[in-house]
Design a protein around this motif. Sequence first.
Motif, PDB file in Angstrom:
ATOM      1  N   CYS A 114       0.852  -1.191   0.000  1.00  0.00           N
ATOM      2  CA  CYS A 114       0.000   0.000   0.000  1.00  0.00           C
ATOM      3  C   CYS A 114       0.887   1.240   0.000  1.00  0.00           C
ATOM      4  CB  CYS A 114      -0.965  -0.003   1.181  1.00  0.00           C
ATOM      5  SG  CYS A 114      -0.179   0.079   2.784  1.00  0.00           S
ATOM      6  N   ARG A 115       0.428   2.252  -0.700  1.00  0.00           N
ATOM      7  CA  ARG A 115       1.161   3.513  -0.787  1.00  0.00           C
ATOM      8  C   ARG A 115       0.160   4.653  -0.636  1.00  0.00           C
ATOM      9  NH1 ARG A 115       4.123  -0.031  -0.445  1.00  0.00           N
ATOM     10  NH2 ARG A 115       5.945  -0.546  -1.649  1.00  0.00           N
ATOM     11  N   GLY A 116       0.525   5.617   0.152  1.00  0.00           N
ATOM     12  CA  GLY A 116      -0.318   6.772   0.395  1.00  0.00           C
ATOM     13  C   GLY A 116      -0.273   7.101   1.873  1.00  0.00           C
ATOM     14  N   ASP A 117      -1.062   8.080   2.281  1.00  0.00           N
ATOM     15  CA  ASP A 117      -1.048   8.531   3.660  1.00  0.00           C
ATOM     16  C   ASP A 117      -2.126   7.892   4.525  1.00  0.00           C
ATOM     17  OD1 ASP A 117       1.161  10.176   3.249  1.00  0.00           O
ATOM     18  OD2 ASP A 117      -0.103  11.831   2.540  1.00  0.00           O
ATOM     19  N   GLY A 118      -2.899   6.961   3.964  1.00  0.00           N
ATOM     20  CA  GLY A 118      -3.927   6.271   4.734  1.00  0.00           C
ATOM     21  C   GLY A 118      -3.422   4.955   5.285  1.00  0.00           C
ATOM     22  N   ILE A 119      -4.245   4.318   6.095  1.00  0.00           N
ATOM     23  CA  ILE A 119      -3.944   3.015   6.686  1.00  0.00           C
ATOM     24  C   ILE A 119      -5.004   2.035   6.202  1.00  0.00           C
ATOM     25  CG2 ILE A 119      -3.745   1.691   8.819  1.00  0.00           C
ATOM     26  CD1 ILE A 119      -3.014   4.386  10.198  1.00  0.00           C
ATOM     27  N   ILE A 120      -4.572   0.942   5.577  1.00  0.00           N
ATOM     28  CA  ILE A 120      -5.492  -0.095   5.112  1.00  0.00           C
ATOM     29  C   ILE A 120      -5.367  -1.290   6.045  1.00  0.00           C
ATOM     30  CG2 ILE A 120      -6.045  -1.710   3.260  1.00  0.00           C
ATOM     31  CD1 ILE A 120      -5.063   0.384   1.260  1.00  0.00           C
ATOM     32  N   PRO A 135      -6.787  -8.347  12.042  1.00  0.00           N
ATOM     33  CA  PRO A 135      -6.468  -7.853  10.704  1.00  0.00           C
ATOM     34  C   PRO A 135      -4.988  -7.508  10.551  1.00  0.00           C
ATOM     35  CG  PRO A 135      -7.540  -6.137  11.970  1.00  0.00           C
ATOM     36  CD  PRO A 135      -7.550  -7.387  12.825  1.00  0.00           C
ATOM     37  N   ILE A 136      -4.556  -7.493   9.312  1.00  0.00           N
ATOM     38  CA  ILE A 136      -3.211  -7.069   8.940  1.00  0.00           C
ATOM     39  C   ILE A 136      -3.296  -5.571   8.650  1.00  0.00           C
ATOM     40  CG2 ILE A 136      -1.359  -7.357   7.245  1.00  0.00           C
ATOM     41  CD1 ILE A 136      -1.961  -9.838   9.061  1.00  0.00           C
ATOM     42  N   VAL A 137      -2.357  -4.799   9.159  1.00  0.00           N
ATOM     43  CA  VAL A 137      -2.366  -3.348   8.981  1.00  0.00           C
ATOM     44  C   VAL A 137      -1.255  -2.959   8.014  1.00  0.00           C
ATOM     45  CG1 VAL A 137      -2.142  -1.113  10.138  1.00  0.00           C
ATOM     46  CG2 VAL A 137      -3.319  -3.011  11.286  1.00  0.00           C
ATOM     47  N   CYS A 138      -1.619  -2.185   6.999  1.00  0.00           N
ATOM     48  CA  CYS A 138      -0.669  -1.743   5.977  1.00  0.00           C
ATOM     49  C   CYS A 138      -0.634  -0.221   5.951  1.00  0.00           C
ATOM     50  CB  CYS A 138      -1.096  -2.291   4.609  1.00  0.00           C
ATOM     51  SG  CYS A 138       0.082  -1.984   3.286  1.00  0.00           S
ATOM     52  N   GLU A 139       0.525   0.330   6.241  1.00  0.00           N
ATOM     53  CA  GLU A 139       0.702   1.775   6.259  1.00  0.00           C
ATOM     54  C   GLU A 139       1.961   2.122   5.470  1.00  0.00           C
ATOM     55  OE1 GLU A 139       0.707   5.466   9.456  1.00  0.00           O
ATOM     56  OE2 GLU A 139       0.721   3.408  10.194  1.00  0.00           O
ATOM     57  N   ASN A 140       1.806   2.264   4.144  1.00  0.00           N
ATOM     58  CA  ASN A 140       2.897   2.648   3.255  1.00  0.00           C
ATOM     59  C   ASN A 140       4.059   1.650   3.289  1.00  0.00           C
ATOM     60  OD1 ASN A 140       3.494   4.464   1.226  1.00  0.00           O
ATOM     61  ND2 ASN A 140       4.777   5.724   2.541  1.00  0.00           N
ATOM     62  N   VAL A 141       3.724   0.348   3.294  1.00  0.00           N
ATOM     63  CA  VAL A 141       4.711  -0.729   3.332  1.00  0.00           C
ATOM     64  C   VAL A 141       4.255  -1.869   2.420  1.00  0.00           C
ATOM     65  CG1 VAL A 141       5.473  -0.250   5.693  1.00  0.00           C
ATOM     66  CG2 VAL A 141       3.655  -1.916   5.305  1.00  0.00           C
ATOM     67  N   LEU A 157     -11.322  -8.655   2.953  1.00  0.00           N
ATOM     68  CA  LEU A 157     -11.950  -7.403   3.373  1.00  0.00           C
ATOM     69  C   LEU A 157     -10.872  -6.349   3.565  1.00  0.00           C
ATOM     70  CD1 LEU A 157     -14.239  -9.018   6.073  1.00  0.00           C
ATOM     71  CD2 LEU A 157     -14.907  -8.348   3.769  1.00  0.00           C
ATOM     72  N   MET A 158     -11.082  -5.175   2.967  1.00  0.00           N
ATOM     73  CA  MET A 158     -10.140  -4.062   3.125  1.00  0.00           C
ATOM     74  C   MET A 158     -10.904  -2.848   3.630  1.00  0.00           C
ATOM     75  SD  MET A 158      -7.639  -4.071  -0.149  1.00  0.00           S
ATOM     76  CE  MET A 158      -7.572  -5.546  -1.133  1.00  0.00           C
ATOM     77  N   ASP A 159     -10.333  -2.192   4.637  1.00  0.00           N
ATOM     78  CA  ASP A 159     -10.909  -0.977   5.190  1.00  0.00           C
ATOM     79  C   ASP A 159      -9.831   0.087   5.247  1.00  0.00           C
ATOM     80  OD1 ASP A 159     -13.648  -1.793   5.963  1.00  0.00           O
ATOM     81  OD2 ASP A 159     -12.552  -3.246   7.180  1.00  0.00           O
ATOM     82  N   LEU A 160     -10.205   1.295   4.882  1.00  0.00           N
ATOM     83  CA  LEU A 160      -9.276   2.429   4.879  1.00  0.00           C
ATOM     84  C   LEU A 160      -9.608   3.380   6.002  1.00  0.00           C
ATOM     85  CD1 LEU A 160      -7.069   4.173   3.369  1.00  0.00           C
ATOM     86  CD2 LEU A 160      -9.017   5.345   2.334  1.00  0.00           C
ATOM     87  N   GLU A 161      -8.559   3.879   6.632  1.00  0.00           N
ATOM     88  CA  GLU A 161      -8.685   4.975   7.587  1.00  0.00           C
ATOM     89  C   GLU A 161      -7.725   6.058   7.132  1.00  0.00           C
ATOM     90  OE1 GLU A 161      -7.413   5.765  12.147  1.00  0.00           O
ATOM     91  OE2 GLU A 161      -8.541   3.911  11.766  1.00  0.00           O
TER      92      GLU A 161
END
Length: 175
Positions: A114-120, A135-141, A157-161
């Motif tokens: 994931c790339r960007g300023d959000g957290i998926i 869940p697995i947390v992806c923050e620009n990695v 399932l993917m959720d964005l914050e």
Amino acid sequence: MGMRRAATIGLILVAGLALAGCTGEPAGPAVGSPSPSASTPAPTAAPDRADADEALLPMPVDEIKDWAATAVPNSDADGYSAGLSGWLSENTSAHQRSTLTSQQAGTYQAQLACRGDGIITVSASELDEEPAAGPIVCENVTIAFDITTTATGMQILMDLEGAPTIYALSLQQIS
């Protein structure tokens, strides 16, 4: 949770890959979704809000599919089973459910970039089941983790914050 029919997700490896100078993909269905499957993003927002979100992505929308092919293993990789890519935003599709109805039972290594300023946050399970692990947390990695199913079919399932963010997900069957 235990050894019930639900999928087991275990975190194996976390490898931070920073991608500088990038910008993103249209909201809505995932790009490169395998067949047969279904992606169900949240309802779309007004065009002006979608355009504003798209402008915040780390790359132009039409470049996400090409980026995904290099960010995670693609169809040329041994054991490749499925791949998803696209973008999420709070105003257009902050929640996405992808249903892979013919995914064989087994163990898969999933890789998520994931790339960007959000957290998926991503979770996976068998069809119509609740995830068996957190869940697995992806923050620009880029992150690799296992998904194990005991029956045909799987849902992701993917959720964005936060800010609009692009993603690429690849599944490789390992057993």
